[in-house]
Design an enzyme around this catalytic site. Sequence first.
Site, mmCIF file in Angstrom:
data_model
loop_
_atom_site.group_PDB
_atom_site.id
_atom_site.type_symbol
_atom_site.label_atom_id
_atom_site.label_comp_id
_atom_site.label_asym_id
_atom_site.label_seq_id
_atom_site.Cartn_x
_atom_site.Cartn_y
_atom_site.Cartn_z
ATOM 1 N N ASP A 15 0.883 -1.171 0.000
ATOM 2 C CA ASP A 15 0.000 0.000 0.000
ATOM 3 C C ASP A 15 0.918 1.218 0.000
ATOM 4 O OD1 ASP A 15 -1.581 2.155 0.631
ATOM 5 O OD2 ASP A 15 -2.622 1.184 2.304
ATOM 6 N N TYR A 232 2.111 -0.190 14.884
ATOM 7 C CA TYR A 232 1.201 -0.244 13.756
ATOM 8 C C TYR A 232 1.635 0.740 12.674
ATOM 9 C CZ TYR A 232 -2.798 -0.056 10.763
ATOM 10 O OH TYR A 232 -3.599 -0.098 9.668
ATOM 11 N N LYS A 235 -1.753 -2.092 7.238
ATOM 12 C CA LYS A 235 -2.224 -3.478 7.276
ATOM 13 C C LYS A 235 -1.348 -4.334 6.383
ATOM 14 C CE LYS A 235 -4.607 -5.415 8.993
ATOM 15 N NZ LYS A 235 -3.807 -5.170 10.190
HETATM 16 C C1 F6R Z 1 -6.370 0.870 6.573
HETATM 17 C C2 F6R Z 1 -7.519 0.598 7.395
HETATM 18 C C3 F6R Z 1 -8.386 1.710 7.793
HETATM 19 C C4 F6R Z 1 -7.692 2.735 8.647
HETATM 20 C C5 F6R Z 1 -8.658 3.836 9.087
HETATM 21 C C6 F6R Z 1 -7.963 4.934 9.886
HETATM 22 O O1 F6R Z 1 -5.931 -0.222 5.864
HETATM 23 O O2 F6R Z 1 -7.765 -0.509 7.744
HETATM 24 O O3 F6R Z 1 -9.534 1.192 8.452
HETATM 25 O O4 F6R Z 1 -7.111 2.121 9.746
HETATM 26 O O5 F6R Z 1 -9.246 4.436 7.944
HETATM 27 O O6 F6R Z 1 -6.912 5.406 9.142
HETATM 28 P P1 F6R Z 1 -5.957 6.592 9.612
HETATM 29 O O7 F6R Z 1 -5.450 6.243 10.964
HETATM 30 O O8 F6R Z 1 -4.898 6.608 8.557
HETATM 31 O O9 F6R Z 1 -6.786 7.831 9.636
HETATM 32 MG MG MG Z 2 -3.993 2.204 3.218
HETATM 33 MG MG MG Z 3 -4.760 -2.424 2.306
#
Ligand code: F6R
Ligand code: MG
Ligand code: MG
Length: 370
Positions: A15, A232, A235
Amino acid sequence: MPKAREITVSVIKADVGGYVGHATMHPELMNVAERHLLTAKKSNLLLDFHVTHCGDDLELIMTHRQGNESERIHKLAWDVFMAGTKKAQQLKLYGAGQDMLADSFSGNIKGLGPGCAEMTFIERKSEPIIVFMADKTSPGAYNLPIFRIFADPFNTAGLVIDPSMHGGFSFGVLDVLENSEVRLTCPEEMYDLLVFLGAPSRYMVHSVYRKDDGEIAATASTQRLNLIAGRYVGKDDPVLIVRTQSGFPAVGEALEGFAFPHLVEGWMRGSHHGPLMPVSCADANPTRFDGPPRVIAYGFQLNNGQLVGPVDFFGEPSFDYTRQRAMEVAEYMRRHGPFEPHRLPLSEMEYTTLPHVKAKLEGRFKKLPD
Ligand code: F6R
Ligand code: MG
Ligand code: MG
């Protein structure tokens, strides 16, 4: 180096920027990857390639004669992801370069952030393969389907009927906490195997071999970004390559392994369980609560390393029922809100606020008498 007739299939993904948010892939990133890999094909480093995406993950499917863990191939993928990161930064896409954990390439892409699954074999008279790619989940998500496909006769009729599969398969299982691995064979050690596969956040299948001749049958990416980085960072959405037919599971037996939308971890903030929903690439744009988790299946016929395809298998109506069930389960799980088992146990939460909350409440937890 591999033997002269061997080919290698490498699926390397990362990603490097989401569009919009973490939902899907901007076409410009795919164009960047296409251009790079075309140059590599023209210079004969690659036999062939296919670029796609699952959600916000850029997927490079490549064939070549350099063998597993080739520095040249890994460097090529690294360069694609760096160029993709640059493009994502220009477009101000979301989380540009989020899986790129190192500043520079150092020999092998494993451990640097991207996910990688590779297998090397002599192409059979006809070589149908399926590449599974998932988003908003983690590598253990394939444990259950892999078990179904390669060890469960209720899924795979060939285990009973086909003499060339009747001997069963062996499974390479990784313990990501201890960084150790074990090889277990089925059907003999099935119950031992299930002790581990049933705990997919710690134990994950990295490879499957046909027991009779040791031929590679499947391989998955088993990198866990959060463990690599110690915190973290994104993903670790996994990929899986499966060889099919003539002594391996039929295409339909491999796909059948995904007919039940089992619960996996990785939905919203990497911190929730949800059903794994098989979809076409066009529908691999996790939306509701950033999900539910998706998996796509691309089928190719290999022709001297050429990737003839893909067939986008899960777009097919026979998976409508699985999707419907997945959404019923998604709805049920969502109603738990911040409660387990929708939310992951605290030990698995990747965005955990527990240390902050505990620090804030320090002194207010009173020790009770024994
Ligand atoms: C990314 C994912 C999303 C993010 C969520 C918060 O693969 O699973 O659910 O974790 O959108 O993202 P941030 O922390 O970047 O605002
Ligand atoms: Mg992403
Ligand atoms: Mg992804």
